[in-house]
Scaffold this motif. Structure first.
Motif, PDB file in Angstrom:
ATOM      1  N   ARG A  42       0.895  -1.219   0.007  1.00 27.10           N
ATOM      2  CA  ARG A  42       0.014  -0.091   0.136  1.00 27.10           C
ATOM      3  C   ARG A  42       0.912   1.313  -0.010  1.00 27.10           C
ATOM      4  O   ARG A  42       0.509   2.336  -0.781  1.00 27.10           O
ATOM      5  CB  ARG A  42      -0.824   0.051   1.160  1.00 27.10           C
ATOM      6  N   TYR A  43       1.835   1.343   0.842  1.00 26.39           N
ATOM      7  CA  TYR A  43       2.465   2.693   1.056  1.00 26.39           C
ATOM      8  C   TYR A  43       4.133   2.353   0.680  1.00 26.39           C
ATOM      9  O   TYR A  43       4.732   3.297   0.407  1.00 26.39           O
ATOM     10  CB  TYR A  43       2.783   3.034   2.522  1.00 26.39           C
ATOM     11  N   GLY A  44       4.416   1.429  -0.031  1.00 25.00           N
ATOM     12  CA  GLY A  44       5.907   1.051  -0.507  1.00 25.00           C
ATOM     13  C   GLY A  44       6.550   2.208  -1.356  1.00 25.00           C
ATOM     14  O   GLY A  44       7.650   2.835  -1.019  1.00 25.00           O
ATOM     15  N   GLU A  45       5.829   2.970  -2.082  1.00 22.82           N
ATOM     16  CA  GLU A  45       6.205   4.020  -3.124  1.00 22.82           C
ATOM     17  C   GLU A  45       6.002   5.218  -2.628  1.00 22.82           C
ATOM     18  O   GLU A  45       6.189   6.336  -3.282  1.00 22.82           O
ATOM     19  CB  GLU A  45       6.001   3.579  -4.631  1.00 22.82           C
ATOM     20  N   ARG A  46       4.996   5.292  -1.697  1.00 24.09           N
ATOM     21  CA  ARG A  46       4.518   6.823  -1.419  1.00 24.09           C
ATOM     22  C   ARG A  46       5.015   7.526  -0.048  1.00 24.09           C
ATOM     23  O   ARG A  46       4.829   8.393   0.070  1.00 24.09           O
ATOM     24  CB  ARG A  46       2.997   6.487  -0.894  1.00 24.09           C
ATOM     25  N   ILE A  47       5.754   6.637   0.672  1.00 28.42           N
ATOM     26  CA  ILE A  47       6.143   6.987   1.836  1.00 28.42           C
ATOM     27  C   ILE A  47       7.233   8.154   1.806  1.00 28.42           C
ATOM     28  O   ILE A  47       7.979   8.340   0.875  1.00 28.42           O
ATOM     29  CB  ILE A  47       7.216   5.894   2.489  1.00 28.42           C
ATOM     30  N   PRO A  48       7.125   9.315   2.787  1.00 24.03           N
ATOM     31  CA  PRO A  48       6.405   8.824   4.054  1.00 24.03           C
ATOM     32  C   PRO A  48       4.932   9.512   3.828  1.00 24.03           C
ATOM     33  O   PRO A  48       4.788  10.280   3.080  1.00 24.03           O
ATOM     34  CB  PRO A  48       7.301   9.980   5.090  1.00 24.03           C
ATOM     35  N   VAL A  49       3.909   8.904   4.632  1.00 20.33           N
ATOM     36  CA  VAL A  49       2.738   9.142   4.684  1.00 20.33           C
ATOM     37  C   VAL A  49       1.995   9.378   6.111  1.00 20.33           C
ATOM     38  O   VAL A  49       2.409   8.553   6.786  1.00 20.33           O
ATOM     39  CB  VAL A  49       1.890   8.098   3.776  1.00 20.33           C
ATOM     40  N   LEU A  59      -1.904  12.331   4.419  1.00 22.34           N
ATOM     41  CA  LEU A  59      -1.071  13.441   3.913  1.00 22.34           C
ATOM     42  C   LEU A  59       0.209  12.978   3.300  1.00 22.34           C
ATOM     43  O   LEU A  59       1.118  12.347   4.005  1.00 22.34           O
ATOM     44  CB  LEU A  59      -0.743  14.294   4.994  1.00 22.34           C
ATOM     45  N   ASP A  60       0.364  12.922   1.851  1.00 18.52           N
ATOM     46  CA  ASP A  60       1.499  12.426   1.316  1.00 18.52           C
ATOM     47  C   ASP A  60       2.448  13.465   1.171  1.00 18.52           C
ATOM     48  O   ASP A  60       2.386  14.654   1.383  1.00 18.52           O
ATOM     49  CB  ASP A  60       1.112  12.049  -0.250  1.00 18.52           C
ATOM     50  N   TRP A  61       3.609  12.770   1.289  1.00 15.63           N
ATOM     51  CA  TRP A  61       4.831  13.756   1.059  1.00 15.63           C
ATOM     52  C   TRP A  61       4.856  14.566  -0.232  1.00 15.63           C
ATOM     53  O   TRP A  61       4.479  13.760  -1.066  1.00 15.63           O
ATOM     54  CB  TRP A  61       6.356  12.678   1.195  1.00 15.63           C
ATOM     55  N   PRO A  62       5.356  15.738  -0.439  1.00 13.71           N
ATOM     56  CA  PRO A  62       6.124  16.238   0.529  1.00 13.71           C
ATOM     57  C   PRO A  62       5.038  17.279   1.556  1.00 13.71           C
ATOM     58  O   PRO A  62       4.110  17.611   1.241  1.00 13.71           O
ATOM     59  CB  PRO A  62       7.063  17.274  -0.196  1.00 13.71           C
TER      60      PRO A  62
END
Length: 75
Positions: A42-49, A59-62
């Motif tokens: 779910r979050y592997g490519e989106r971090i940090p969240v 709230l996605d980075w940045p």
């Protein structure tokens, strides 16, 4: 409000997100996405969240301290 910061221990962006949380004077429970296959997917490519566990908003980075405070105020 229950906040979670999804990230990884070896992630420079995640360290910056933790610093932004400190500047915003906000506490979030850090969760390493590598600890769970479903979280990794779910979050592997989106971090940090940053996630509000109470209502499911994310709230996605940045983001910076201002964006964190705004995110928390609208929850």
């Amino acid at each position: 409000m229950a906040l979670v910061l999804y990230g990884r221990g070896d992630c420079a962006l995640c360290w910056h997100a933790e610093e932004a949380l400190r500047h915003a004077d906000v506490v979030a429970v850090p969760i390493d996405v590598d600890s769970d296959a479903a979280l990794e997917t779910r979050y592997g490519e989106r971090i940090p969240v940053l996630r509000n566990e109470d209502n499911g908003t994310e709230l996605d980075w940045p983001f910076d301290a201002y964006a964190i405070r705004k995110f928390c105020a609208t929850a």
